[in-house]
Design an enzyme around this catalytic site. Structure first.
Site, PDB file in Angstrom:
ATOM      1  N   CYS A  88       0.814  -1.218   0.000  1.00 36.72           N
ATOM      2  CA  CYS A  88       0.000   0.000   0.000  1.00 36.72           C
ATOM      3  C   CYS A  88       0.844   1.264   0.000  1.00 36.72           C
ATOM      4  O   CYS A  88       0.317   2.366  -0.129  1.00 36.72           O
ATOM      5  CB  CYS A  88      -0.949  -0.011   1.187  1.00 36.72           C
ATOM      6  SG  CYS A  88      -2.128  -1.364   1.068  1.00 36.72           S
ATOM      7  N   CYS A 215     -14.392  -0.997   7.312  1.00 36.79           N
ATOM      8  CA  CYS A 215     -13.496  -1.301   6.195  1.00 36.79           C
ATOM      9  C   CYS A 215     -13.571  -0.187   5.157  1.00 36.79           C
ATOM     10  O   CYS A 215     -14.639   0.356   4.895  1.00 36.79           O
ATOM     11  CB  CYS A 215     -13.890  -2.618   5.539  1.00 36.79           C
ATOM     12  SG  CYS A 215     -14.069  -3.986   6.692  1.00 36.79           S
ATOM     13  N   LYS A 342     -11.225   5.303   3.689  1.00 41.83           N
ATOM     14  CA  LYS A 342     -12.574   4.867   4.027  1.00 41.83           C
ATOM     15  C   LYS A 342     -13.583   5.348   2.994  1.00 41.83           C
ATOM     16  O   LYS A 342     -14.387   4.563   2.513  1.00 41.83           O
ATOM     17  CB  LYS A 342     -12.951   5.411   5.417  1.00 41.83           C
ATOM     18  CG  LYS A 342     -14.375   5.104   5.839  1.00 41.83           C
ATOM     19  CD  LYS A 342     -14.514   3.656   6.262  1.00 41.83           C
ATOM     20  CE  LYS A 342     -15.950   3.192   6.320  1.00 41.83           C
ATOM     21  NZ  LYS A 342     -16.547   2.922   5.011  1.00 41.83           N
ATOM     22  N   HIS A 346      -9.680   3.468  -2.005  1.00 45.88           N
ATOM     23  CA  HIS A 346      -8.320   2.925  -1.872  1.00 45.88           C
ATOM     24  C   HIS A 346      -7.868   2.137  -3.101  1.00 45.88           C
ATOM     25  O   HIS A 346      -7.769   0.916  -3.074  1.00 45.88           O
ATOM     26  CB  HIS A 346      -8.253   2.044  -0.618  1.00 45.88           C
ATOM     27  CG  HIS A 346      -6.888   1.536  -0.278  1.00 45.88           C
ATOM     28  ND1 HIS A 346      -5.727   2.158  -0.701  1.00 45.88           N
ATOM     29  CD2 HIS A 346      -6.490   0.455   0.445  1.00 45.88           C
ATOM     30  CE1 HIS A 346      -4.684   1.479  -0.250  1.00 45.88           C
ATOM     31  NE2 HIS A 346      -5.118   0.436   0.438  1.00 45.88           N
TER      32      HIS A 346
END
Lengths: 402, 488
Positions: A88, A215, A342, A346
Site C-alpha cells: 500500500c 473497512c 474509508k 483505496h
C-alpha cells in the site's frame, strides 16, 4: 552526513482522478485523467518531464508488469519510467523515487504517478493474494485476508489496555463516522454518504470485530505529482511553494511475527514517524502537524496509528477519537480530511499520492468545503501488509517557509 | 518379549446424532430409522485419514522418543494418495528419522490395521526392528440416506510395537484370508458398494469372526474364558451379540463396538476398540482382538504391570469426552463434499504445490520443525537464515526445534467472513509458544465466540488444501484453542 529531504524538492503540480467504481474506465483512462489535471496544474509541457516513477500494487489483475503501462498510457516521450511496488506504500514509493531523483540533481523535473484498477476482478474486497505471496508462504500461511489481518489488532489492543470490546468498537465507529462526514464534502470521493455510529455498529460483520463500515472502500483511481527543485519552481513563476519536509519508510523484519510484540501497535509506523519528524524539524507533532491523511484501511488501523504517529499517548487514542480530536472541525489535528481510504477510496497504487493531493490542495487553500484554516504541515501515512508484517511510509509536506 | 509398548487414539470432536440424519433423510430411505440411536464421530472438514492418523500417532508417542522409531505402518482404505507413500506423510509429521527406517502403507481392506500389527510384531519378534508404530485411520465418505451413513464414523488409533517396557505382551495370532466381499470400493469410485445385509451378517461377520477366533484358540490351546475382553468390530448390534453367544463370551467381556458413541471407524476400528479396552485394562488381563475384512485376523495380548507407568494421554476415552454436537446435517454433507456450495470467485485460486519447495521445506511444512538459535537460544518459525532476535542476528547458527508438541497462547485472533472457507468464519490468529517462538496459524476445532486473547492452544496436523484439479492434498498445522472445561 545525510541532511534529509527537507525543502529540497517542491511539488509544482498534482492531479487526482475521480475515485470509485469506474466500471467504464481502465487504468489507462484513470492515469490520463489524473495526469491531465496534474500537467495543467504544473503549467508545463509533457516534454518537460525527464523521468517518471509509477506505482501499482496488484499488477497481476490490473495493469500488468513493468512501467510500460504508464509510459504507453501517457505517451511519455521515451523517458525513463520505473515501476515500483511496495504494497500500500506503492504510491508514496513512486513519489519518493521522483523526489529523490530531483534532489540528487539527476533530473530537473520528475513525475510520480500511481494507479490501481481493482474493480475488474468480479468480487468484493481486495484481490485474493494466495498466489502472490510466494511459493513457500502459500503452502503454510494462514488463510487470511486484509480485514482479518487488521481485525486481529483490535483483539490484542483491547486485551493490552483492558478495554471492553464494545467500548473499542464505539471508538472505531466514530473513526468511520468522521471519515464519512469528510467524504461527503468531497466531490471526488468514492463514498459520499454520512453515516451514524449506530449504522456502523449494526453493520454486518466482515472479520471479528470489524463490520462493513470499519473497512475502507475498494476503488479504482489514479493520482500523480510533478516535482522539481524550489529554484526551478520559482523560475517557472510558482508562488507559495509546497515543499517536501520528510519522506520515511520503515519495514518489518519479522520481530512482530516471530519474536516479541504485544500486538498493540505498529513498530514500523512508530519508527517512520519519529524519523520523519526529525527530518522535518518537528518537535511536537500533536501541536505542529496541521492535518493528516493516514492509512485507514480499517477503522482500527487509523485508531492505533494515532498512537504510533505520536499524536495520541499509548492507550489513549480511543479517548482522543471520542473527544473529536481528529474531526474536521474538532479543534485538534483533523485526520482523513478528504474522507480517507474509508470514503475517498483505496486504489492501492494511487493512495499515497491521493493523500498528498489533499494536503497539497489544503496548503494552497483549494480544498473547498473542507478547507482548514492556514495549515502548515500535512502528514501522510501508508501501511501496506498487515499489523504483524508491514511496509510503512510517512511523508510530510508543508509550506516552504513553515 | 514383543508386544504393545504404547497406544493412543483419536476420535474427531464433531458428533452427529443419528436422529439428525433420520430427520433429514428418512423421507428418502426410511429403513435408516432402524438404527437411529446414538451418534457418530465426524471428521472436521480439514481432517482426513492421514491427519487423524497423525493425531493418534502423537497421542501414542507421548513419553516416547519419535526419533527411536524404526518403521511406521499406516493402515487405511481412504488414503489421499494412490501413488505417494501416505505413511511417509505421517512419518514426516512426526519428524521421524528418514535414514534407516522402513515405512509402509497397508491398504484396501478393513483388516489392514490388524495385518499391519501382525507384520510389526513379526519384525520385532524377529529382531529386525525395535520400535514400529502402527497407525490405522479411516474417514469414509458415504452416500446420503444409506446404512453406511448411519454406521460409519471417523477415527484413528495407533499402537507402538516393541520389546522394551511392553504394556501388553503378544501371545500370538491366527488369520483367515478369503475373498468374502460384503462391500467394496472400486478404484475410481467415491463410495462403498454393499451387498445384502442379511448375507453379510450371517455368512460374513457371524461366521468368519467365530471361525477365526476358534482357529486361534485351537492353535494356541487357550480358552475363550481366559480373556478379559474379546474385541471384534461388528456394527450390526444383533450380530455382535450373536457372535459372543456363539463363542461363549460373557456379555461384559465382549468389547463394546462403540456404535452408540462413535460409529465404525473402518480400518481403524479394531485398533480403536483395542485402545479403548487397554485404557480400562488391568495387569494380567488377556485381550483378544479381531480384524474383519476378506477374512479375519486374530491377535492375543496379556497386559503387564508396565501399563501403570504410562504417561497420561488423550486416547479414545479422552477424545470421546471431547465432543461437540454437529446439529446441522447440511454442514455434515458439505464437510464431506456431498453437496455443492459456492466458495465464490475468491475461493477459485488454486496454485499448484511446488514439490521442490515441499521437499526443501518438508521438516517445516509437515513436521512443524523450526529452529533454535545456538547463540541466543531463541526458538523461531518460520526459519530465515538470520536469527530473528534483533539483539542477536547471527547467521545460520541453528539447531532443529519442534513446535508440534508445544502449547501456545493466543496473542490476537479473528473470525474472517471474507476468507474463503468450508466452515466460515475462517478463524486464525497469532500465537506465542511456551518457551519462545510465535507465528500465525489457522485455528480449527473451535467456536469463535469462546476464543479470547491469552487462551491456550495446541497444535494439530490438518489438511490445508485439496487440489481437485491435480489430485493433490496439502497439509500443515493449525492451532486448536483449548477452552477451559471443554466446549460449552
Amino acid at each position: 552526513m545525510a541532511t534529509g529531504i527537507r525543502d529540497k524538492v517542491a511539488i509544482i503540480g498534482m492531479g487526482c482522478s475521480q475515485f470509485g467504481e469506474r466500471w467504464n474506465d481502465g487504468p489507462e483512462e484513470l492515469m490520463v485523467e489524473s495526469f491531465t489535471e496534474c500537467l495543467q496544474d504544473a503549467g508545463i509541457e509533457k516534454t518537460d518531464i525527464q523521468a517518471a516513477w509509477f506505482g501499482s500494487c496488484f499488477d497481476e489483475v490490473g495493469v500488468g508488469k513493468s512501467a510500460l503501462p504508464a509510459s504507453m498510457s501517457l505517451r511519455l516521450p521515451n523517458i525513463s519510467v520505473t515501476r515500483v511496488e511496495n504494497y500500500c506504500a506503492s504510491g508514496t514509493e513512486a513519489f519518493r523515487g521522483a523526489v529523490y531523483a530531483v534532489a540528487s540533481g539527476a533530473y530537473d523535473i520528475a513525475l510520480a504517478i500511481g494507479v490501481e484498477k481493482l474493480k475488474d476482478i468480479g468480487y468484493g474486497g481486495l484481490p485474493e493474494f494466495s498466489t502472490a505471496m510466494g511459493t513457500l508462504n502459500q503452502l503454510w500461511m494462514a488463510n487470511f485476508t486484509a480485514p482479518g489481518g487488521f481485525a486481529m489488532l483490535a483483539t490484542s489492543y483491547a486485551a493490552k489496555y483492558g478495554i471492553d470490546m464494545s467500548e473499542l468498537k464505539r471508538a472505531m465507529a466514530h473513526v468511520s463516522v468522521k471519515s464519512h462526514a469528510n467524504g461527503a464534502l468531497n466531490p471526488k470521493a468514492h463514498l459520499r454518504k454520512p453515516v451514524t455510529e449506530e449504522q456502523v455498529l449494526n453493520a454486518p460483520q466482515i472479520a471479528y470485530p470489524l463490520g462493513l463500515f470499519d473497512c475502507c472502500g475498494v476503488s479504482d483511481g489514479s493520482a500523480c505529482a510533478i516535482v522539481t527543485t524550489p529554484e526551478i519552481a520559482k523560475s517557472l513563476g510558482k508562488k507559495d511553494l509546497v515543499t517536501v519536509k520528510a519522506l520515511q519508510l520503515s519495514l518489518s523484519n519479522g520481530t512482530e511475527f516471530a519474536f516479541d510484540w504485544d500486538g498493540d501497535h505498529f513498530i514500523t509506523t512508530s519508527k517512520a514517524s519519529s524519523e520523519a519528524y526529525k527530518e522535518a524539524g518537528i518537535k511536537n507533532p500533536r501541536g505542529e502537524i496541521s492535518m493528516m491523511e493516514v492509512h485507514d484501511c480499517f477503522s482500527i488501523t487509523e485508531l492505533v496509528t494515532m498512537e504510533d504517529l505520536h499524536i495520541s499517548e499509548r492507550g489513549k487514542a480511543p479517548r482522543d477519537v471520542m473527544d473529536g480530536f481528529f474531526d474536521l472541525r474538532g479543534g485538534g489535528v483533523p485526520c482523513q480530511v478528504d474522507g480517507g481510504l474509508k470514503c475517498f477510496g483505496h486504489p492501492i497504487g494511487a493512495s499515497g499520492l491521493r493523500m498528498l493531493y489533499e494536503m497539497y490542495l489544503q496548503l494552497h487553500g483549494r480544498a473547498g468545503q473542507r478547507q482548514l484554516k492556514d495549515p502548515k504541515f500535512g502528514l501522510t501515512h501508508n501501511l501496506g501488509g498487515f499489523p504483524f508484517m508491514n511496509v510503512c511510509s510517512v511523508a510530510i509536506i508543508g509550506k516552504q517557509d513553515a | 518379549m514383543a508386544g504393545i509398548t504404547s497406544f493412543g487414539g483419536y476420535i474427531p470432536r464433531y458428533r452427529l446424532s443419528r436422529m439428525v440424519i433420520v430427520q433429514n433423510m428418512a423421507w428418502y430411505f426410511p429403513v435408516i430409522m432402524a438404527v437411529a440411536g446414538g451418534e457418530k464421530a465426524v471428521a472436521n472438514w480439514d481432517e482426513d485419514s492421514v491427519s487423524m492418523a497423525v493425531a493418534a500417532a502423537y497421542d501414542c508417542m507421548a513419553g516416547h522418543d519419535r526419533k527411536g522409531l524404526d518403521a511406521l505402518y499406516f493402515a487405511s482404505t481412504t488414503m489421499p494418495f494412490a501413488d505417494r507413500l501416505n505413511a511417509g506423510i505421517v512419518a514426516a509429521a512426526l519428524n521421524m528419522r528418514e535414514n534407516g527406517v522402513s515405512n509402509a502403507d497397508f491398504a484396501s481392506c478393513m483388516k489392514a490395521g490388524t495385518t499391519a500389527m501382525i507384520s510389526a510384531l513379526d519384525s520385532v519378534q524377529a529382531g529386525s526392528r525395535k520400535n514400529v508404530l502402527v497407525a490405522a485411520s479411516d474417514q469414509r465418505r458415504t452416500k446420503m440416506a444409506t446404512m453406511f451413513e448411519m454406521f460409519y464414523g471417523d477415527g484413528a488409533a495407533a499402537v507402538l510395537i516393541g520389546n522394551e517396557d511392553v504394556v501388553a505382551d503378544y501371545l500370538g495370532s491366527y488369520s483367515i484370508n478369503c475373498d468374502f466381499v460384503d462391500h467394496y470400493r472400486g478404484q475410481t469410485k467415491e463410495f462403498d458398494y454393499g451387498y445384502e445385509e442379511r448375507w453379510v451378517r450371517d455368512i460374513g461377520y457371524g461366521k468368519v469372526i467365530p471361525e477365526a477366533i476358534s482357529g486361534f484358540l485351537a492353535q494356541s490351546g487357550m480358552k475363550i474364558g481366559d480373556f478379559a475382553k474379546v474385541i471384534y468390530p461388528c456394527y450390526f448390534g444383533g450380530t455382535h451379540k450373536a457372535i459372543a453367544a456363539r463363542l461363549g463370551i460373557e456379555k461384559e467381556k465382549a468389547q463394546n463396538n462403540l456404535h452408540a458413541v462413535c460409529g465404525d471407524t473402518g480400518t481403524a476400528h479394531p485398533l480403536v476398540m483395542l485402545v479403548a479396552a487397554l485404557e480400562e485394562a488391568n495387569p494380567g488381563d488377556k485381550l483378544l482382538v479381531a480384524g474383519f475384512g476378506q477374512g479375519c485376523d486374530v491377535l492375543a495380548f496379556e497386559v503387564t504391570d508396565k501399563i501403570k507407568d504410562m504417561k497420561p494421554r488423550t486416547g479414545i476415552k479422552g477424545s470421546l469426552a471431547n465432543r461437540v454436537d454437529l446439529t446441522n446435517y447440511q454442514k455434515f454433507a458439505k464437510f464431506r463434499d456431498l453437496i455443492t456450495a459456492d466458495l465464490g470467485i475468491r475461493g477459485e485460486a488454486n496454485p499448484n504445490t511446488s514439490l521442490t519447495v515441499l521437499w526443501r521445506k518438508r521438516k517445516m511444512l509437515l513436521g512443524l520443525v523450526g529452529v533454535r538459535c545456538k547463540k541466543c537460544g531463541t526458538p523461531q518459525f518460520p526459519v530465515y537464515p538470520t536469527c530473528v532476535n534483533p539483539k542477536c542476528w547471527s547467521v545460520n547458527d541453528f539447531e532443529d526445534y519442534e513446535f508440534s508438541d508445544k502449547e501456545a497462547k493466543i496473542l490476537m485472533f479473528t473470525g474472517d467472513m471474507l476468507s474463503p472457507s468450508v466452515d466460515p468464519p475462517a478463524v486464525y490468529g497469532l500465537i506465542a509458544f511456551e518457551g519462545g517462538g510465535r507465528t500465525m496459524f489457522d485455528f480449527t476445532d473451535c467456536d469463535l465466540n469462546q476464543i479470547k486473547v491469552g487462551m491456550k492452544t495446541r497444535m494439530s496436523f490438518r489438511r490445508r488444501q485439496t487440489d481437485n484439479m491435480r489430485g493433490f492434498t496439502g497439509y500443515f498445522w493449525k492451532a486448536v484453542p483449548q477452552v477451559e472445561g471443554g466446549d460449552k
